[in-house]
Design an enzyme around this catalytic site. Structure first.
Site, PDB file in Angstrom:
ATOM      1  N   GLY A  19       0.826  -1.202   0.000  1.00  0.00           N
ATOM      2  CA  GLY A  19       0.000   0.000   0.000  1.00  0.00           C
ATOM      3  C   GLY A  19       0.854   1.242   0.000  1.00  0.00           C
ATOM      4  O   GLY A  19       1.997   1.227   0.458  1.00  0.00           O
ATOM      5  N   ARG A  20       0.290   2.320  -0.520  1.00  0.00           N
ATOM      6  CA  ARG A  20       1.054   3.567  -0.605  1.00  0.00           C
ATOM      7  C   ARG A  20       0.101   4.735  -0.413  1.00  0.00           C
ATOM      8  O   ARG A  20      -1.006   4.748  -0.938  1.00  0.00           O
ATOM      9  CB  ARG A  20       1.750   3.666  -1.964  1.00  0.00           C
ATOM     10  CG  ARG A  20       2.566   4.949  -2.129  1.00  0.00           C
ATOM     11  CD  ARG A  20       3.145   5.067  -3.532  1.00  0.00           C
ATOM     12  NE  ARG A  20       4.248   4.116  -3.743  1.00  0.00           N
ATOM     13  CZ  ARG A  20       4.163   3.073  -4.525  1.00  0.00           C
ATOM     14  NH1 ARG A  20       3.024   2.799  -5.156  1.00  0.00           N
ATOM     15  NH2 ARG A  20       5.201   2.272  -4.688  1.00  0.00           N
ATOM     16  N   GLY A  21       0.523   5.724   0.379  1.00  0.00           N
ATOM     17  CA  GLY A  21      -0.265   6.926   0.597  1.00  0.00           C
ATOM     18  C   GLY A  21       0.575   8.161   0.383  1.00  0.00           C
ATOM     19  O   GLY A  21       1.740   8.082  -0.010  1.00  0.00           O
ATOM     20  N   MET A  23       1.756  10.067   2.605  1.00  0.00           N
ATOM     21  CA  MET A  23       2.721  10.297   3.669  1.00  0.00           C
ATOM     22  C   MET A  23       3.562   9.060   3.970  1.00  0.00           C
ATOM     23  O   MET A  23       4.701   9.183   4.418  1.00  0.00           O
ATOM     24  CB  MET A  23       1.971  10.719   4.944  1.00  0.00           C
ATOM     25  CG  MET A  23       2.859  11.045   6.119  1.00  0.00           C
ATOM     26  SD  MET A  23       1.941  11.643   7.556  1.00  0.00           S
ATOM     27  CE  MET A  23       1.082  10.161   8.058  1.00  0.00           C
ATOM     28  N   VAL A  26       3.082   1.144   3.104  1.00  0.00           N
ATOM     29  CA  VAL A  26       2.756  -0.006   3.943  1.00  0.00           C
ATOM     30  C   VAL A  26       3.366  -1.251   3.312  1.00  0.00           C
ATOM     31  O   VAL A  26       3.141  -1.533   2.126  1.00  0.00           O
ATOM     32  CB  VAL A  26       1.236  -0.174   4.099  1.00  0.00           C
ATOM     33  CG1 VAL A  26       0.918  -1.382   4.987  1.00  0.00           C
ATOM     34  CG2 VAL A  26       0.617   1.086   4.687  1.00  0.00           C
ATOM     35  N   LYS A  41       3.811   0.116   8.570  1.00  0.00           N
ATOM     36  CA  LYS A  41       3.622   1.423   7.937  1.00  0.00           C
ATOM     37  C   LYS A  41       4.852   2.269   8.220  1.00  0.00           C
ATOM     38  O   LYS A  41       5.207   2.510   9.382  1.00  0.00           O
ATOM     39  CB  LYS A  41       2.366   2.097   8.487  1.00  0.00           C
ATOM     40  CG  LYS A  41       1.951   3.361   7.759  1.00  0.00           C
ATOM     41  CD  LYS A  41       0.579   3.823   8.233  1.00  0.00           C
ATOM     42  CE  LYS A  41       0.074   4.990   7.393  1.00  0.00           C
ATOM     43  NZ  LYS A  41      -1.290   5.397   7.815  1.00  0.00           N
ATOM     44  N   ASP A 144     -11.460  11.583   9.624  1.00  0.00           N
ATOM     45  CA  ASP A 144     -11.317  11.272   8.192  1.00  0.00           C
ATOM     46  C   ASP A 144     -11.986   9.939   7.870  1.00  0.00           C
ATOM     47  O   ASP A 144     -11.380   9.068   7.244  1.00  0.00           O
ATOM     48  CB  ASP A 144      -9.837  11.253   7.800  1.00  0.00           C
ATOM     49  CG  ASP A 144      -9.640  11.322   6.283  1.00  0.00           C
ATOM     50  OD1 ASP A 144     -10.583  11.740   5.580  1.00  0.00           O
ATOM     51  OD2 ASP A 144      -8.561  10.937   5.799  1.00  0.00           O
TER      52      ASP A 144
END
Length: 487
Positions: A19-21, A23, A26, A41, A144
């Site tokens: 996973g990638r966000g 900020m 993961v 994370k 959020d």
């Protein structure tokens, strides 16, 4: 800057990226000490020297680590690994070791724009509200709630994750007031967040209402060309009833959705438990504590200019996160309200025009008084209408419906306060009011009523000598559950 270390804390092996966000990233990981698969994370290495991102990441670790609930992704460990930058400087790289959840996000269910079955939508929102009830009780506001932050496991369990912009209830007011910043995702943003006001638990419930609406209809309550236009709609427009988009939605569920999306916080559900109870009642076809859908169209909505709504930055205009970084508070993330110079000039002109009109009016009154003849009959002064006073009735032993009826019968207006725990008063029943019962007030005045949210603590039953099933049953009767056990 060097790559992410392959082992963190001499314990966690870092595996594939899952996973990638904006900020963090993961990775799939492995805990060599406890021999279990985990999710790790890790703050992006290019942001590791930014104090604002470091503060936000550390806050997420603190917020999530304090929560232990079946519907919240568990945090096992946190730490910081020292890495060497390309400049040869050692910098900290924080990481969070979390429960690895197999499954998919709710966002993936809604990618094609089709609604999910009503029973499944109810199951998902009940899981989210259970998680929010627990986090709010622990003093944490998520801020959020959206489909991308809700996971579904293969066996149908709901997991809420990503407390990256969460705040403790105790410091939310100070943060929002000092920076006037806005955080959240535009399509699920509460009106008070869009206006940069103080947030509380009811702000999360509005976002949960947006999620429920999208689950039932396949689309969020408001859409627009930009995040600013969506935020403006949250502040100033009433959403279309969900039943107009999906006619198979029952009236009771439609009413629950509309109440959760009320612009005023006092008109929404006051707690996640209250919201969840109405959802379950509606799903069973029972009565709900929500007004008719059409009544919301008659309620006044505060109209704000678009420049009064916080401006979004970066990202997809329709789904972008409103997350500009405030220079006044390095620990907060948000958006600063736009400044319109033309509006400022227009406001100054209007102020000066008002001053001039006021001066002319005063001069006219003085002239009329000084030039009036002494023989003129004095104009009789109209007698002021007598103010009718009433006493606040006794509300002891009444639930919300009984209290509202009693106040209306006395000519007073019911105002819901924030529920408080009470060991001696059953959940949903009267604790106190402002003004207090017996006080004489003007007819039509508001009476703020505090209801009980139930006992804050319970007595742990004696389970010595009991089997596991007997102990579990005794604990469940008190609202408790078995934690760890050792044979």
């Amino acid at each position: 800057m060097s790559d992410t270390p392959r082992v963190l804390g001499h314990r966690y092996e870092v595996g594939d990226l899952i996973g990638r966000g904006g900020m963090a990233q993961v990775h799939l990981g492995y805990d060599t000490r406890l021999s279990r698969t985990v999710a790790i994370k890790i703050l992006r290495t290019d942001l590791a020297q930014d104090p604002m991102f470091l503060a936000r990441f550390r806050r997420e670790a603190q917020s999530a680590a304090a929560l232990n609930h079946p519907s919240i992704v568990s945090v096992y460990d946190t730490g910081e690994e020292q890495i060497v930058s390309t400049m040869g400087k050692e910098i900290p790289l924080p990481y969070i070791v979390m429960e690895y959840v197999k499954g998919r996000t709710v966002a993936s269910l809604l990618t094609d724009g089709d609604p999910v079955p009503i029973s499944e939508a109810v199951q998902i929102i009940v899981g989210v509200l259970s998680a929010l009830e627990y986090s709010h009780h622990e003093g944490i506001i998520h801020r959020d709630i959206k489909p991308g932050n809700v996971m579904l496991t293969p066996d149908g369990k709901v997991k809420v994750m990503d407390f990256g912009i969460a705040r403790a209830i105790a410091d939310s007011a100070a943060t929002m007031t000092q920076t006037n910043s806005v955080v959240g995702t535009a399509q699920y943003l509460s009106p008070e967040q869009a206006r940069g006001e103080v947030v509380d638990a009811r702000s999360d419930l509005y976002s949960a209402g947006c999620l429920f609406y999208e689950l039932l209809t396949g689309k969020p309550p408001f859409t627009g060309d930009s995040a600013v236009s969506v935020a403006y709609q949250h502040v100033s427009e009433t959403p279309r009833p969900a039943s107009l988009i999906a006619p198979d939605i029952p009236d009771s569920i439609d009413r629950v959705v509309m109440k959760s999306l009320a612009k005023g916080r006092d008109n929404r559900y006051q707690s996640a438990a209250e919201f969840r109870e109405d959802v379950l009642s509606a799903a069973r076809g029972e009565g709900v504590d929500a007004p008719s859908v059409t009544s919301w169209n008659m309620r006044p909505i505060p109209v704000l200019a678009p420049t009064q709504v916080a401006t979004a930055v970066e990202g997809n205009p329709t789904t972008g996160t409103m997350a500009a970084l405030s220079e006044q508070d390095p620990e907060d993330t948000g958006v600063q309200p736009a400044v319109d110079e033309k509006s400022k000039k227009r406001d100054k002109i209007m102020i000066w025009a008002g001053v001039i009109i006021l001066i002319l009016a005063i001069a006219g009154i003085v002239y009329a008084i000084t030039t009036s003849g002494d023989d003129d009959e004095p104009t009789p002064t109209p007698t002021a209408t007598a103010v009718q006073m009433v006493d606040v009735p006794s509300l002891d032993g009444l639930d919300r419906n009984g209290i509202q009826s009693a106040l209306e019968d006395a000519g007073l207006v019911y105002k819901a306060g924030i529920p408080q725990p009470d060991d001696n008063v059953e959940q949903g029943y009267f604790i106190s009011s402002t003004p207090t019962p017996g006080t004489s007030v003007e007819r039509g005045s508001e009476v703020e009523v505090i209801l009980s949210s139930g006992p804050d603590s319970v007595q742990v039953p004696d389970i010595v000598g009991k089997t596991t099933s007997e102990a579990s049953s005794l604990l469940a009767d008190q609202g408790l559950r078995i934690g760890s056990s050792e044979t």
